[in-house]
Write an enzyme that holds these catalytic residues in place. Structure first.
Site, PDB file in Angstrom:
ATOM      1  CB  THR A  47     110.848  53.178  22.177  1.00  0.00           C
ATOM      2  OG1 THR A  47     109.740  53.124  21.283  1.00  0.00           O
ATOM      3  CG2 THR A  47     110.753  52.026  23.180  1.00  0.00           C
ATOM      4  NE  ARG A  82      98.938  50.888  18.820  1.00  0.00           N
ATOM      5  CZ  ARG A  82     100.234  51.130  18.896  1.00  0.00           C
ATOM      6  NH1 ARG A  82     100.710  51.881  19.875  1.00  0.00           N
ATOM      7  NH2 ARG A  82     101.066  50.617  18.013  1.00  0.00           N
ATOM      8  N   GLY A 101     100.352  48.746  22.015  1.00  0.00           N
ATOM      9  CA  GLY A 101     101.384  48.428  21.041  1.00  0.00           C
ATOM     10  C   GLY A 101     102.231  47.251  21.462  1.00  0.00           C
ATOM     11  CG  ASP A 102     106.265  47.129  20.016  1.00  0.00           C
ATOM     12  OD1 ASP A 102     107.450  46.984  20.352  1.00  0.00           O
ATOM     13  OD2 ASP A 102     105.800  48.225  19.666  1.00  0.00           O
ATOM     14  CB  THR A 154     111.925  51.434  19.166  1.00  0.00           C
ATOM     15  OG1 THR A 154     111.101  52.612  19.021  1.00  0.00           O
ATOM     16  CG2 THR A 154     113.078  51.534  18.180  1.00  0.00           C
ATOM     17  N   GLY A 155     109.490  50.919  17.218  1.00  0.00           N
ATOM     18  CA  GLY A 155     108.995  51.003  15.847  1.00  0.00           C
ATOM     19  C   GLY A 155     107.502  50.804  15.737  1.00  0.00           C
ATOM     20  CG  HIS A 156     103.967  49.767  12.460  1.00  0.00           C
ATOM     21  ND1 HIS A 156     103.535  48.694  11.712  1.00  0.00           N
ATOM     22  CD2 HIS A 156     102.857  50.482  12.792  1.00  0.00           C
ATOM     23  CE1 HIS A 156     102.216  48.762  11.588  1.00  0.00           C
ATOM     24  NE2 HIS A 156     101.796  49.835  12.226  1.00  0.00           N
ATOM     25  N   GLY A 157     104.404  49.170  16.141  1.00  0.00           N
ATOM     26  CA  GLY A 157     104.026  48.116  17.066  1.00  0.00           C
ATOM     27  C   GLY A 157     103.274  46.969  16.442  1.00  0.00           C
TER      28      GLY A 157
END
Length: 209
Positions: free
Chosen positions: A101, A129, A131-132, A152-155
């Site tokens: 990110t 899809r 994400g965050d 950043t990371g798993h949205g």
């Protein structure tokens, strides 16, 4: 995405007027965060998505590129590998594969803050899809009374807990930036099992990553 097309997400926010702009699942533009800023500055909206976002970019003089101009050889190889051996979004983000990110937080000499986030994306994601990264309070948040945050990371995990807003509220309450970030990320791991990271700067200029 799973259909082999480029879809991009990005967001930007400033902390004085709480103005923000985002683009979600936009087509192949070189700098989606710049289009997010155009959304903030030239529309009454906070988020444009899909073909509407792409057309907005085109109408504002942003070049729409061939998809492959934004795809590296490594990304193409990963895409082909994932087509052969599908991996879930959560497994991808929580088991060490790098999908960088681009995040930024800033404070000026007058104490005004800003934040921006542009996702590195995930290979073979479901078409459409999001994400965050383009979502206010998830991908980033900026408030002069608190500070600026980019995540950043798993949205899907970040979205469910609004991690950027959680960190911002902790900063507003006086928590040191490193503690605010660590607590929010630990809570996300505990509640929904998601991995992530954050950068932030508080209203006094203290920073953490």
């Amino acid at each position: 995405n799973a259909a082999g097309r480029v879809e991009l997400d990005a967001v930007i926010m400033e902390g004085s007027g709480l103005r923000a702009g985002g683009v979600a699942a936009i087509g192949a533009v070189a700098n989606p965060v710049s289009v997010a800023r155009l959304v903030m500055e030239r529309t009454e909206h906070c988020l444009l998505a899909g073909e509407g976002a792409t057309e907005f970019a085109r109408a504002n003089g942003v070049a729409i590129l061939p998809d492959l101009e934004l795809v590296t050889a490594a990304a193409l190889a990963e895409f082909e590998e994932m087509q052969r051996f599908p991996t879930s979004v959560k497994t991808l983000f929580n088991h060490g594969l790098a999908h960088d990110t681009v995040g930024a937080v800033a404070i000026d000499e007058a104490g005004r803050v800003a934040a921006a986030t542009s996702t590195g994306g995930i290979s073979c994601k479901m078409v459409g899809r999001v994400g965050d990264s383009p979502l206010i309070g998830s991908g980033c948040y900026a408030d002069d009374f608190a500070g600026a945050v980019s995540t950043t990371g798993h949205g899907e995990s970040i979205m469910r807990l609004n991690i950027a807003r959680q960190i911002s509220l902790a900063l507003e309450g006086g928590a040191p930036p490193d503690e605010a970030c660590a607590a929010a990320l630990a809570n996300m791991r505990r509640r929904v099992g998601g991995c992530g990271g954050a950068i932030c700067v508080d209203r006094t200029g203290r920073a953490a990553a």
